[in-house]
Design a protein around this motif. Structure first.
Motif, PDB file in Angstrom:
ATOM      1  N   VAL A  12     -24.933  62.183  13.877  1.00  0.00           N
ATOM      2  CA  VAL A  12     -25.610  63.079  12.946  1.00  0.00           C
ATOM      3  C   VAL A  12     -24.639  64.086  12.334  1.00  0.00           C
ATOM      4  CG1 VAL A  12     -27.358  64.881  12.736  1.00  0.00           C
ATOM      5  CG2 VAL A  12     -27.881  62.775  13.962  1.00  0.00           C
ATOM      6  N   ILE A  13     -23.817  64.739  13.152  1.00  0.00           N
ATOM      7  CA  ILE A  13     -22.887  65.745  12.634  1.00  0.00           C
ATOM      8  C   ILE A  13     -21.862  65.115  11.692  1.00  0.00           C
ATOM      9  CG2 ILE A  13     -21.158  67.490  13.236  1.00  0.00           C
ATOM     10  CD1 ILE A  13     -24.065  68.280  13.905  1.00  0.00           C
ATOM     11  N   PRO A  14     -21.140  64.025  12.109  1.00  0.00           N
ATOM     12  CA  PRO A  14     -20.193  63.430  11.160  1.00  0.00           C
ATOM     13  C   PRO A  14     -20.863  62.961   9.868  1.00  0.00           C
ATOM     14  CG  PRO A  14     -19.817  62.540  13.345  1.00  0.00           C
ATOM     15  CD  PRO A  14     -21.060  63.388  13.421  1.00  0.00           C
ATOM     16  N   PHE A 100     -12.672  57.942   5.277  1.00  0.00           N
ATOM     17  CA  PHE A 100     -13.148  56.884   6.164  1.00  0.00           C
ATOM     18  C   PHE A 100     -14.212  57.476   7.071  1.00  0.00           C
ATOM     19  CE2 PHE A 100      -8.798  55.672   5.112  1.00  0.00           C
ATOM     20  CZ  PHE A 100      -8.957  54.350   4.751  1.00  0.00           C
ATOM     21  N   VAL A 101     -15.148  56.629   7.525  1.00  0.00           N
ATOM     22  CA  VAL A 101     -16.218  57.119   8.381  1.00  0.00           C
ATOM     23  C   VAL A 101     -16.625  56.045   9.388  1.00  0.00           C
ATOM     24  CG1 VAL A 101     -18.040  56.461   6.746  1.00  0.00           C
ATOM     25  CG2 VAL A 101     -18.486  58.273   8.385  1.00  0.00           C
ATOM     26  N   GLY A 102     -16.830  56.457  10.665  1.00  0.00           N
ATOM     27  CA  GLY A 102     -17.467  55.643  11.689  1.00  0.00           C
ATOM     28  C   GLY A 102     -16.821  54.346  12.078  1.00  0.00           C
ATOM     29  N   CYS A 103     -15.512  54.254  12.144  1.00  0.00           N
ATOM     30  CA  CYS A 103     -14.842  53.009  12.522  1.00  0.00           C
ATOM     31  C   CYS A 103     -14.930  52.777  14.028  1.00  0.00           C
ATOM     32  CB  CYS A 103     -13.389  53.053  12.087  1.00  0.00           C
ATOM     33  SG  CYS A 103     -13.191  53.255  10.313  1.00  0.00           S
ATOM     34  N   THR A 104     -14.841  51.503  14.444  1.00  0.00           N
ATOM     35  CA  THR A 104     -14.876  51.154  15.862  1.00  0.00           C
ATOM     36  C   THR A 104     -13.721  50.215  16.203  1.00  0.00           C
ATOM     37  OG1 THR A 104     -16.308  49.240  15.507  1.00  0.00           O
ATOM     38  CG2 THR A 104     -17.391  51.331  15.997  1.00  0.00           C
ATOM     39  N   GLY A 105     -13.323  50.226  17.477  1.00  0.00           N
ATOM     40  CA  GLY A 105     -12.266  49.355  17.970  1.00  0.00           C
ATOM     41  C   GLY A 105     -10.926  50.060  17.916  1.00  0.00           C
ATOM     42  N   ASN A 106     -10.161  49.957  18.991  1.00  0.00           N
ATOM     43  CA  ASN A 106      -8.897  50.689  19.097  1.00  0.00           C
ATOM     44  C   ASN A 106      -7.919  50.386  17.967  1.00  0.00           C
ATOM     45  OD1 ASN A 106      -9.617  52.088  21.404  1.00  0.00           O
ATOM     46  ND2 ASN A 106      -8.917  50.452  22.751  1.00  0.00           N
ATOM     47  N   GLU A 107      -7.723  49.108  17.656  1.00  0.00           N
ATOM     48  CA  GLU A 107      -6.765  48.742  16.612  1.00  0.00           C
ATOM     49  C   GLU A 107      -7.213  49.257  15.248  1.00  0.00           C
ATOM     50  OE1 GLU A 107      -4.763  44.817  14.510  1.00  0.00           O
ATOM     51  OE2 GLU A 107      -5.861  44.553  16.380  1.00  0.00           O
ATOM     52  N   ALA A 108      -8.478  49.053  14.917  1.00  0.00           N
ATOM     53  CA  ALA A 108      -9.000  49.501  13.623  1.00  0.00           C
ATOM     54  C   ALA A 108      -8.950  51.020  13.508  1.00  0.00           C
ATOM     55  CB  ALA A 108     -10.429  49.002  13.426  1.00  0.00           C
ATOM     56  N   ILE A 109      -9.291  51.717  14.583  1.00  0.00           N
ATOM     57  CA  ILE A 109      -9.291  53.181  14.549  1.00  0.00           C
ATOM     58  C   ILE A 109      -7.870  53.714  14.383  1.00  0.00           C
ATOM     59  CG2 ILE A 109      -9.658  55.233  15.984  1.00  0.00           C
ATOM     60  CD1 ILE A 109     -12.257  53.846  16.941  1.00  0.00           C
ATOM     61  N   TYR A 124     -13.865  60.643   9.387  1.00  0.00           N
ATOM     62  CA  TYR A 124     -14.972  61.212  10.151  1.00  0.00           C
ATOM     63  C   TYR A 124     -15.531  60.213  11.154  1.00  0.00           C
ATOM     64  CZ  TYR A 124     -15.073  64.475   6.234  1.00  0.00           C
ATOM     65  OH  TYR A 124     -14.726  65.388   5.283  1.00  0.00           O
ATOM     66  N   GLY A 125     -15.749  60.665  12.376  1.00  0.00           N
ATOM     67  CA  GLY A 125     -16.514  59.925  13.360  1.00  0.00           C
ATOM     68  C   GLY A 125     -15.928  58.667  13.942  1.00  0.00           C
ATOM     69  N   PRO A 126     -14.586  58.572  14.158  1.00  0.00           N
ATOM     70  CA  PRO A 126     -14.127  57.387  14.877  1.00  0.00           C
ATOM     71  C   PRO A 126     -14.680  57.401  16.302  1.00  0.00           C
ATOM     72  CG  PRO A 126     -12.330  58.971  14.657  1.00  0.00           C
ATOM     73  CD  PRO A 126     -13.490  59.482  13.852  1.00  0.00           C
ATOM     74  N   VAL A 127     -15.127  56.244  16.761  1.00  0.00           N
ATOM     75  CA  VAL A 127     -15.732  56.136  18.087  1.00  0.00           C
ATOM     76  C   VAL A 127     -14.636  55.742  19.069  1.00  0.00           C
ATOM     77  CG1 VAL A 127     -17.586  55.081  19.425  1.00  0.00           C
ATOM     78  CG2 VAL A 127     -17.869  55.416  16.971  1.00  0.00           C
ATOM     79  N   SER A 128     -13.848  56.723  19.494  1.00  0.00           N
ATOM     80  CA  SER A 128     -12.738  56.456  20.401  1.00  0.00           C
ATOM     81  C   SER A 128     -12.381  57.707  21.177  1.00  0.00           C
ATOM     82  CB  SER A 128     -11.510  55.991  19.623  1.00  0.00           C
ATOM     83  OG  SER A 128     -10.412  55.816  20.479  1.00  0.00           O
ATOM     84  N   GLY A 129     -11.969  57.494  22.425  1.00  0.00           N
ATOM     85  CA  GLY A 129     -11.508  58.599  23.245  1.00  0.00           C
ATOM     86  C   GLY A 129     -10.004  58.562  23.445  1.00  0.00           C
ATOM     87  N   ARG A 130      -9.296  57.735  22.683  1.00  0.00           N
ATOM     88  CA  ARG A 130      -7.843  57.579  22.846  1.00  0.00           C
ATOM     89  C   ARG A 130      -7.115  58.864  22.495  1.00  0.00           C
ATOM     90  NH1 ARG A 130      -6.322  52.542  24.677  1.00  0.00           N
ATOM     91  NH2 ARG A 130      -4.266  52.849  23.805  1.00  0.00           N
ATOM     92  N   SER A 131      -6.082  59.150  23.260  1.00  0.00           N
ATOM     93  CA  SER A 131      -5.304  60.376  23.038  1.00  0.00           C
ATOM     94  C   SER A 131      -4.487  60.313  21.753  1.00  0.00           C
ATOM     95  CB  SER A 131      -4.391  60.655  24.232  1.00  0.00           C
ATOM     96  OG  SER A 131      -3.462  59.608  24.390  1.00  0.00           O
ATOM     97  N   PRO A 143     -12.960  62.936  15.537  1.00  0.00           N
ATOM     98  CA  PRO A 143     -13.628  61.991  16.450  1.00  0.00           C
ATOM     99  C   PRO A 143     -14.969  62.536  16.955  1.00  0.00           C
ATOM    100  CG  PRO A 143     -11.415  62.570  17.246  1.00  0.00           C
ATOM    101  CD  PRO A 143     -11.732  63.469  16.104  1.00  0.00           C
ATOM    102  N   ILE A 144     -15.882  61.612  17.297  1.00  0.00           N
ATOM    103  CA  ILE A 144     -17.172  62.047  17.834  1.00  0.00           C
ATOM    104  C   ILE A 144     -17.183  62.000  19.363  1.00  0.00           C
ATOM    105  CG2 ILE A 144     -18.489  61.441  15.801  1.00  0.00           C
ATOM    106  CD1 ILE A 144     -19.425  58.935  17.219  1.00  0.00           C
TER     107      ILE A 144
END
Length: 190
Positions: A12-14, A100-109, A124-131, A143-144
């Motif tokens: 919602v926020i992103p 860009f908005v809401g990408c998924t997957g480590n390589e794509a992000i 906005y809003g990449p779905v990743s916790g990678r450092s 990141p979200i």
């Protein structure tokens, strides 16, 4: 309204920020453009998460377009090219996306974050916790998720304080888990 009813509340926020930025762009550029495009890229476009995120983004953009007093529209563009994620992200930039908005997957992000940096556009809003999205600081990446290290430490604290467990083991998937996060979580367990 979409923002109050969509089940993936973390987006919602992103999405609100994306729509706000797009509203400003459309207001300022209304005379010159008929649409503002954002790019999205996924390692596996058919995955459940990628499908749900895209449906949510398209629904938000559709609602924005129907309610906006601006003359332009928001569009979501996918890379139609083949090849690696880096070339696909660069292709989206050449198509004129403003972010860009809401990408998924480590390589794509990772590829999208690099393209956003080089293109000077927000992500906005990449779905990743990678450092790699946090160190070094990337001013235009939002990141979200928290970092994998922060999430892991929170789980360790929960298990120790609330559950009273003292002996903990760490299991992770090689290649998926962030190595520095695994090290931090293992240290928190000791």
């Amino acid at each position: 309204s979409f923002f109050r009813s969509y089940p993936c509340k973390k987006l919602v926020i992103p999405m609100a920020i994306t729509c706000f930025v797009a509203y400003i762009l459309l207001s300022v550029l209304a005379v010159q453009v008929s649409s503002v495009s954002f790019g999205v890229l996924h390692d596996d476009p058919s995955s459940f998460l990628a499908t749900e995120i895209e449906l949510g983004i398209r629904a938000a953009f559709s609602e924005f377009n129907s309610l906006s007093p601006c003359n332009g529209n928001l569009e979501l563009r996918n890379s139609s090219g083949s090849g690696n994620a880096s070339s696909q992200a660069e292709d989206l930039l050449t198509l004129g996306v403003v972010g860009f908005v809401g990408c998924t997957g480590n390589e794509a992000i990772q590829a999208t974050a690099q393209a956003a940096q080089s293109g000077g556009v927000p992500f906005y809003g990449p779905v990743s916790g990678r450092s790699a999205l946090r160190q070094p600081f990337l001013p235009n990446v939002f990141p979200i998720r928290g970092s994998q290290a922060d999430e892991g430490i929170a789980v360790v604290q929960q298990l120790r304080v609330v559950q009273g467990l003292q002996l903990l083991a760490v299991f992770y998937e090689q290649g998926y888990a962030d190595p520095s996060a695994v090290d931090t979580i293992v240290q928190a367990c000791n």
